[in-house]
Design a protein around this motif. Structure first.
Motif, PDB file in Angstrom:
ATOM      1  N   GLU A 223       0.827  -1.202   0.000  1.00  0.00           N
ATOM      2  CA  GLU A 223       0.000   0.000   0.000  1.00  0.00           C
ATOM      3  C   GLU A 223       0.861   1.252   0.000  1.00  0.00           C
ATOM      4  O   GLU A 223       0.495   2.275  -0.589  1.00  0.00           O
ATOM      5  CB  GLU A 223      -0.933   0.000   1.218  1.00  0.00           C
ATOM      6  N   GLU A 224       2.031   1.198   0.677  1.00  0.00           N
ATOM      7  CA  GLU A 224       2.938   2.343   0.679  1.00  0.00           C
ATOM      8  C   GLU A 224       3.443   2.647  -0.730  1.00  0.00           C
ATOM      9  O   GLU A 224       3.522   3.814  -1.132  1.00  0.00           O
ATOM     10  CB  GLU A 224       4.128   2.069   1.596  1.00  0.00           C
ATOM     11  N   ALA A 225       3.778   1.605  -1.483  1.00  0.00           N
ATOM     12  CA  ALA A 225       4.269   1.808  -2.846  1.00  0.00           C
ATOM     13  C   ALA A 225       3.166   2.336  -3.749  1.00  0.00           C
ATOM     14  O   ALA A 225       3.399   3.243  -4.565  1.00  0.00           O
ATOM     15  CB  ALA A 225       4.828   0.490  -3.397  1.00  0.00           C
ATOM     16  N   VAL A 226       1.977   1.770  -3.630  1.00  0.00           N
ATOM     17  CA  VAL A 226       0.856   2.224  -4.451  1.00  0.00           C
ATOM     18  C   VAL A 226       0.532   3.679  -4.139  1.00  0.00           C
ATOM     19  O   VAL A 226       0.270   4.487  -5.038  1.00  0.00           O
ATOM     20  CB  VAL A 226      -0.378   1.328  -4.228  1.00  0.00           C
ATOM     21  N   ASN A 227       0.565   4.040  -2.860  1.00  0.00           N
ATOM     22  CA  ASN A 227       0.308   5.420  -2.463  1.00  0.00           C
ATOM     23  C   ASN A 227       1.372   6.352  -3.033  1.00  0.00           C
ATOM     24  O   ASN A 227       1.061   7.456  -3.506  1.00  0.00           O
ATOM     25  CB  ASN A 227       0.288   5.535  -0.947  1.00  0.00           C
ATOM     26  N   ALA A 228       2.639   5.919  -3.009  1.00  0.00           N
ATOM     27  CA  ALA A 228       3.714   6.743  -3.572  1.00  0.00           C
ATOM     28  C   ALA A 228       3.493   6.969  -5.055  1.00  0.00           C
ATOM     29  O   ALA A 228       3.684   8.084  -5.567  1.00  0.00           O
ATOM     30  CB  ALA A 228       5.068   6.079  -3.334  1.00  0.00           C
ATOM     31  N   ALA A 229       3.078   5.924  -5.769  1.00  0.00           N
ATOM     32  CA  ALA A 229       2.808   6.056  -7.204  1.00  0.00           C
ATOM     33  C   ALA A 229       1.694   7.064  -7.444  1.00  0.00           C
ATOM     34  O   ALA A 229       1.744   7.857  -8.390  1.00  0.00           O
ATOM     35  CB  ALA A 229       2.445   4.696  -7.792  1.00  0.00           C
ATOM     36  N   ARG A 230       0.683   7.051  -6.587  1.00  0.00           N
ATOM     37  CA  ARG A 230      -0.420   8.009  -6.729  1.00  0.00           C
ATOM     38  C   ARG A 230       0.044   9.437  -6.474  1.00  0.00           C
ATOM     39  O   ARG A 230      -0.350  10.372  -7.172  1.00  0.00           O
ATOM     40  CB  ARG A 230      -1.548   7.669  -5.741  1.00  0.00           C
ATOM     41  N   LYS A 231       0.885   9.609  -5.460  1.00  0.00           N
ATOM     42  CA  LYS A 231       1.299  10.945  -5.059  1.00  0.00           C
ATOM     43  C   LYS A 231       2.160  11.642  -6.103  1.00  0.00           C
ATOM     44  O   LYS A 231       2.253  12.873  -6.106  1.00  0.00           O
ATOM     45  CB  LYS A 231       2.055  10.880  -3.733  1.00  0.00           C
ATOM     46  N   ILE A 232       2.806  10.868  -6.991  1.00  0.00           N
ATOM     47  CA  ILE A 232       3.685  11.496  -7.979  1.00  0.00           C
ATOM     48  C   ILE A 232       3.120  11.386  -9.399  1.00  0.00           C
ATOM     49  O   ILE A 232       3.852  11.492 -10.376  1.00  0.00           O
ATOM     50  CB  ILE A 232       5.117  10.911  -7.922  1.00  0.00           C
ATOM     51  N   GLY A 233       1.813  11.208  -9.504  1.00  0.00           N
ATOM     52  CA  GLY A 233       1.169  11.281 -10.808  1.00  0.00           C
ATOM     53  C   GLY A 233       1.167  12.720 -11.306  1.00  0.00           C
ATOM     54  O   GLY A 233       1.107  13.668 -10.512  1.00  0.00           O
ATOM     55  N   ASP A 234       1.245  12.901 -12.613  1.00  0.00           N
ATOM     56  CA  ASP A 234       1.307  14.250 -13.190  1.00  0.00           C
ATOM     57  C   ASP A 234       0.113  15.108 -12.792  1.00  0.00           C
ATOM     58  O   ASP A 234       0.266  16.300 -12.491  1.00  0.00           O
ATOM     59  CB  ASP A 234       1.371  14.167 -14.715  1.00  0.00           C
ATOM     60  N   ASP A 235      -1.085  14.517 -12.804  1.00  0.00           N
ATOM     61  CA  ASP A 235      -2.275  15.303 -12.485  1.00  0.00           C
ATOM     62  C   ASP A 235      -2.251  15.765 -11.031  1.00  0.00           C
ATOM     63  O   ASP A 235      -2.580  16.919 -10.727  1.00  0.00           O
ATOM     64  CB  ASP A 235      -3.551  14.512 -12.785  1.00  0.00           C
ATOM     65  N   THR A 236      -1.816  14.887 -10.132  1.00  0.00           N
ATOM     66  CA  THR A 236      -1.748  15.255  -8.721  1.00  0.00           C
ATOM     67  C   THR A 236      -0.689  16.326  -8.472  1.00  0.00           C
ATOM     68  O   THR A 236      -0.918  17.293  -7.730  1.00  0.00           O
ATOM     69  CB  THR A 236      -1.441  14.015  -7.861  1.00  0.00           C
TER      70      THR A 236
END
Length: 282
Positions: A223-236
């Protein structure tokens, strides 16, 4: 993530704690773009770095703290895991050998064939010397500014950069960059997104294999890795910078895409599942 006391990689080039040549010959190409884009998204003032385009000024040596040393050990263990995992995957799925990358640890600023690097530029892989570059202070930025906490979030960052080396080993990176040099900026950005999403998928493959081979992943790590991937998305990143997301300017993919492709790699464990170049809908 269970990492303490485990094998560390010998392929670490630690430039921390020594005087660094800041942007020898100026920041060019990829390095300049990385500094501008990441600095813009993260709200970091990169003006001092961009002004230093002269001739290889020496920056003062930086002090190595206990946190720096622990971060270096963590990265070294994670890199060792990627070496063991990708050597096995290359043998089993491709019938060939894997040549590991070198990972350069720096603090403050350093230089590479792809241009100068600073803490503002974020981690990156340079195919010019087959090395990944990382200022371990980025882990602090990841946690405190981007909200991606946990050691496996940091491990995901390392795995993603090494995934670019895997792409380079497979000849994917060079072919994609050749095409990027011949098309419009919007088309180049679209290809870049496919490169980055594939790297996320490959990082997912690594996570699955590392769990099976070392049993190193604790509950909640995925979940930590998935959250990190979400946090560095271009839209975010663009929203956090106070901008309206502009898909034509995306170079890494949306938060949804990045997290989904990581999970795709984790669930399949197969290189074929990470072909982001032959599908229409990412």
């Amino acid at each position: 993530m269970k990492w303490k006391g485990r094998r560390e990689s010998r392929n670490i080039e630690d430039r921390r704690g020594r005087s660094n040549t800041r942007a020898v010959g100026g920041i060019g190409g990829f390095g300049l773009v990385a500094v501008l884009v990441v600095g813009y998204f993260l709200g970091i003032d990169v003006t001092p770095l961009l002004q230093d385009q002269g001739g290889g000024q020496r920056a003062p040596a930086t002090e190595m703290t206990a946190a720096d040393k622990a971060a270096g050990q963590f990265v070294s263990v994670t890199l060792a895991d990627t070496e063991d995992v990708w050597a096995q995957i290359f043998k089993d799925q491709l019938g060939r050998s894997y040549t590991p990358a070198t990972l350069v640890l720096f603090k403050g600023a350093t230089s590479s064939p792809c241009g100068g690097a600073s803490g503002a530029s974020g981690p990156f892989y340079c195919p010019g010397d087959n090395k990944a570059y990382l200022d371990t202070d980025f882990f602090v930025t990841l946690e405190q500014q981007l909200g991606a906490k946990g050691d496996f979030a940091a491990a995901y960052v390392v795995a993603h950069e090494i995934a670019h080396h895997v792409q380079n080993e497979l000849g994917i990176l060079s072919r994609a960059n050749e095409v990027r040099a011949q098309v419009s900026q919007a088309e180049s950005n679209a290809i870049s997104v496919r490169i980055e999403l594939q790297a996320d998928c490959l990082a997912g493959i690594w996570a699955r294999a590392a769990q099976k081979k070392f049993g190193s992943i604790d509950r909640g790590d995925l979940e930590e890795a998935v959250n990190a991937a979400r946090k560095i998305g271009d839209d975010t990143l663009q929203r956090n910078a106070g901008q309206y997301p502009n898909p034509h300017s995306f170079t890494h993919g949306t938060s949804e895409q990045r997290s989904r492709w990581f999970v795709t790699g984790y669930q399949s464990g197969k290189l074929g599942s990470c072909d982001t170049f032959s599908i229409n809908q990412l």
